[in-house]
Write a protein that holds these residues in place. Structure first.
Motif, PDB file in Angstrom:
ATOM      1  N   ASN A 189       0.824  -1.212   0.000  1.00  0.00           N
ATOM      2  CA  ASN A 189       0.000   0.000   0.000  1.00  0.00           C
ATOM      3  C   ASN A 189       0.860   1.266   0.000  1.00  0.00           C
ATOM      4  O   ASN A 189       0.744   2.124   0.890  1.00  0.00           O
ATOM      5  N   PRO A 190       1.728   1.441  -1.005  1.00  0.00           N
ATOM      6  CA  PRO A 190       2.617   2.607  -1.021  1.00  0.00           C
ATOM      7  C   PRO A 190       1.852   3.882  -1.354  1.00  0.00           C
ATOM      8  O   PRO A 190       0.723   3.853  -1.842  1.00  0.00           O
ATOM      9  N   ASP A 191       2.504   5.007  -1.084  1.00  0.00           N
ATOM     10  CA  ASP A 191       1.965   6.300  -1.473  1.00  0.00           C
ATOM     11  C   ASP A 191       2.563   6.767  -2.799  1.00  0.00           C
ATOM     12  O   ASP A 191       1.915   7.507  -3.545  1.00  0.00           O
ATOM     13  N   PHE A 192       3.796   6.346  -3.069  1.00  0.00           N
ATOM     14  CA  PHE A 192       4.558   6.878  -4.196  1.00  0.00           C
ATOM     15  C   PHE A 192       5.230   5.745  -4.955  1.00  0.00           C
ATOM     16  O   PHE A 192       5.827   4.847  -4.346  1.00  0.00           O
ATOM     17  N   ILE A 193       5.109   5.777  -6.293  1.00  0.00           N
ATOM     18  CA  ILE A 193       5.745   4.759  -7.127  1.00  0.00           C
ATOM     19  C   ILE A 193       6.534   5.441  -8.242  1.00  0.00           C
ATOM     20  O   ILE A 193       6.010   6.308  -8.948  1.00  0.00           O
ATOM     21  N   VAL A 194       7.792   5.045  -8.394  1.00  0.00           N
ATOM     22  CA  VAL A 194       8.601   5.456  -9.528  1.00  0.00           C
ATOM     23  C   VAL A 194       8.376   4.428 -10.636  1.00  0.00           C
ATOM     24  O   VAL A 194       8.661   3.242 -10.450  1.00  0.00           O
ATOM     25  N   CYS A 195       7.859   4.880 -11.753  1.00  0.00           N
ATOM     26  CA  CYS A 195       7.592   4.004 -12.894  1.00  0.00           C
ATOM     27  C   CYS A 195       8.686   4.255 -13.931  1.00  0.00           C
ATOM     28  O   CYS A 195       8.657   5.260 -14.642  1.00  0.00           O
ATOM     29  N   ASP A 196       9.665   3.352 -13.987  1.00  0.00           N
ATOM     30  CA  ASP A 196      10.834   3.548 -14.840  1.00  0.00           C
ATOM     31  C   ASP A 196      10.600   2.920 -16.214  1.00  0.00           C
ATOM     32  O   ASP A 196      10.909   1.765 -16.444  1.00  0.00           O
ATOM     33  N   GLU A 197      10.045   3.685 -17.121  1.00  0.00           N
ATOM     34  CA  GLU A 197       9.703   3.223 -18.471  1.00  0.00           C
ATOM     35  C   GLU A 197       8.994   1.871 -18.439  1.00  0.00           C
ATOM     36  O   GLU A 197       9.444   0.898 -19.052  1.00  0.00           O
ATOM     37  N   PRO A 198       7.873   1.767 -17.724  1.00  0.00           N
ATOM     38  CA  PRO A 198       7.238   0.467 -17.483  1.00  0.00           C
ATOM     39  C   PRO A 198       6.628  -0.187 -18.712  1.00  0.00           C
ATOM     40  O   PRO A 198       6.296  -1.376 -18.666  1.00  0.00           O
ATOM     41  N   ILE A 199       6.467   0.555 -19.824  1.00  0.00           N
ATOM     42  CA  ILE A 199       5.880  -0.054 -21.016  1.00  0.00           C
ATOM     43  C   ILE A 199       6.854  -0.103 -22.183  1.00  0.00           C
ATOM     44  O   ILE A 199       6.498  -0.567 -23.261  1.00  0.00           O
ATOM     45  N   ALA A 200       8.093   0.342 -21.977  1.00  0.00           N
ATOM     46  CA  ALA A 200       9.052   0.427 -23.082  1.00  0.00           C
ATOM     47  C   ALA A 200       9.379  -0.942 -23.669  1.00  0.00           C
ATOM     48  O   ALA A 200       9.644  -1.062 -24.865  1.00  0.00           O
ATOM     49  N   ALA A 201       9.369  -1.993 -22.834  1.00  0.00           N
ATOM     50  CA  ALA A 201       9.736  -3.329 -23.307  1.00  0.00           C
ATOM     51  C   ALA A 201       8.533  -4.140 -23.775  1.00  0.00           C
ATOM     52  O   ALA A 201       8.677  -5.319 -24.093  1.00  0.00           O
ATOM     53  N   TYR A 225       2.660   9.170  -8.819  1.00  0.00           N
ATOM     54  CA  TYR A 225       3.630   8.578  -9.742  1.00  0.00           C
ATOM     55  C   TYR A 225       4.695   9.583 -10.174  1.00  0.00           C
ATOM     56  O   TYR A 225       4.395  10.759 -10.432  1.00  0.00           O
ATOM     57  N   LEU A 226       5.931   9.098 -10.287  1.00  0.00           N
ATOM     58  CA  LEU A 226       6.943   9.719 -11.136  1.00  0.00           C
ATOM     59  C   LEU A 226       7.075   8.788 -12.320  1.00  0.00           C
ATOM     60  O   LEU A 226       7.589   7.669 -12.188  1.00  0.00           O
ATOM     61  N   PHE A 227       6.584   9.210 -13.478  1.00  0.00           N
ATOM     62  CA  PHE A 227       6.503   8.332 -14.650  1.00  0.00           C
ATOM     63  C   PHE A 227       7.600   8.717 -15.627  1.00  0.00           C
ATOM     64  O   PHE A 227       7.565   9.790 -16.230  1.00  0.00           O
ATOM     65  N   ILE A 228       8.587   7.832 -15.768  1.00  0.00           N
ATOM     66  CA  ILE A 228       9.761   8.082 -16.595  1.00  0.00           C
ATOM     67  C   ILE A 228       9.545   7.466 -17.973  1.00  0.00           C
ATOM     68  O   ILE A 228       9.117   6.322 -18.098  1.00  0.00           O
TER      69      ILE A 228
END
Length: 341
Positions: A189-201, A225-228
């Motif tokens: 149950n996090p508050d913050f997620i770093v999404c490191d190019e989650p759809i690039a592959a 989200y921090l969406f990279i």
């Protein structure tokens, strides 16, 4: 512009804003370059070189730029997977840089990461049940039955059949493996997620499915989200604000509508021109900006504006003087000599 005003412009913080979950100030991450038998340091790779921004609760900040611009390093440094060289990372009022190991461990469940390659980020020798349940085993006291029930609930949330819990990662498609990675990320149950190019592959046909899932989970769980990404066209569909990064620095930051309607920095315009438009009539009339050369080495950046060696509009001042960050419209900041006087 006064220093405090310039910083507010760079972070995108609204005047009187108090509901900020993450505040980054002057963040730097330099990797040492060593030489010789005694590994003497002879330089540094400036992967992140003085970055500042805020992210509000429930917001998605998109971070875009070419490969090698330092985007992933920012995400890893924020989560303290890499130690910052300099600067401040305040998460919900707690300074993470220099935080004692025990305190950091207690904070980690609230900050998670979804990695780019779902194949490489999942242990092939562990079942899905073990992978998703590992954070629960590490950070929560619960019985085997309680963990199993939670795993089944999480798999259901990400659109996977709970009956697949005892299968291994290689038995799933790329999109399904990324759903497993997302289930693991939300297990505590996090508050913050770093999404490191989650759809690039992932295949283009299933990228939209994963984006839709992440938006649904954000609404359901109140995630930030921090969406990279390197794709400015794709980031338009998920981000509230966008920060454009080049060679360790932020070039432009604005809300998504302003950035796409009126991109101010030459690098932002080049990125935007490279993103295809689904309308063939519009696509046929668009003028694409082709950048010459490669991104400079972060161990030897150019002396003036980082983008000056490739910018089609660069003048002598750009090559000799580092541009000052300025706010040219409310919430819209840019670092360019040619913008805003």
């Amino acid at each position: 512009m006064p220093a405090d005003s310039a910083l507010d412009a760079m972070t995108g913080a609204a005047e009187g804003e108090s509901d900020v979950l993450l505040s980054v100030r002057g963040l730097k991450k330099h990797f040492p370059v060593t030489k010789g038998m005694f590994r003497r340091q002879v330089g540094a790779v400036r992967a992140v070189d003085g970055v500042s921004f805020d992210i509000g609760r429930g917001e998605t900040l998109g971070l875009v730029g070419e490969s090698g611009s330092g985007k992933s390093t920012i995400g890893r440094t924020i989560l303290q997977l890499e130690k910052a060289t300099e600067g401040s990372v305040v998460f919900d009022g707690v300074e993470l840089v220099g935080l004692a190991a025990g305190e950091l461990r207690r904070t980690r469940p609230r900050m998670q990461m979804v990695f780019q390659d779902p194949h490489a980020s999942l242990n092939p020798r562990m079942t899905v049940s073990s992978i998703v349940g590992e954070p629960l085993l590490e950070h929560r006291r619960s019985s085997t039955r309680e963990r199993q029930e939670k795993v089944e609930e999480l798999l259901g949330l990400v659109g996977l059949d709970p009956r697949y819990a005892n299968r291994y990662p290689h038995e799933f498609s790329g999109g399904q493996r990324q759903r497993i990675g997302i289930a693991r990320a939300i297990a505590l149950n996090p508050d913050f997620i770093v999404c490191d190019e989650p759809i690039a592959a992932l295949d283009v046909s299933i990228q939209a499915q994963v984006i839709n899932l992440m938006e649904e989970l954000q609404d359901l769980l109140g995630l930030t989200y921090l969406f990279i990404s390197h794709d400015l066209g794709m980031i338009r569909h998920i981000a509230d604000r966008v920060a454009v990064m080049y060679l360790g620095k932020i070039m432009e930051l604005a809300d998504v509508d302003s950035l796409y309607a009126d991109p101010l920095h030459p690098y932002t315009r080049a990125l935007q021109s490279s993103a295809p438009v689904p309308d063939p009539v519009v696509e046929a009339t668009r003028v694409k900006i082709l950048l010459k050369g490669d991104i400079p080495s972060p161990s030897n950046p150019p002396p003036g504006c980082p983008f000056s060696t490739r910018c089609p509009e660069a003048v002598d001042r750009c090559r000799n003087e580092v541009p000052v960050w300025r706010e040219v419209a409310p919430g819209h900041g840019v670092a360019c000599h040619l913008v805003g006087g």
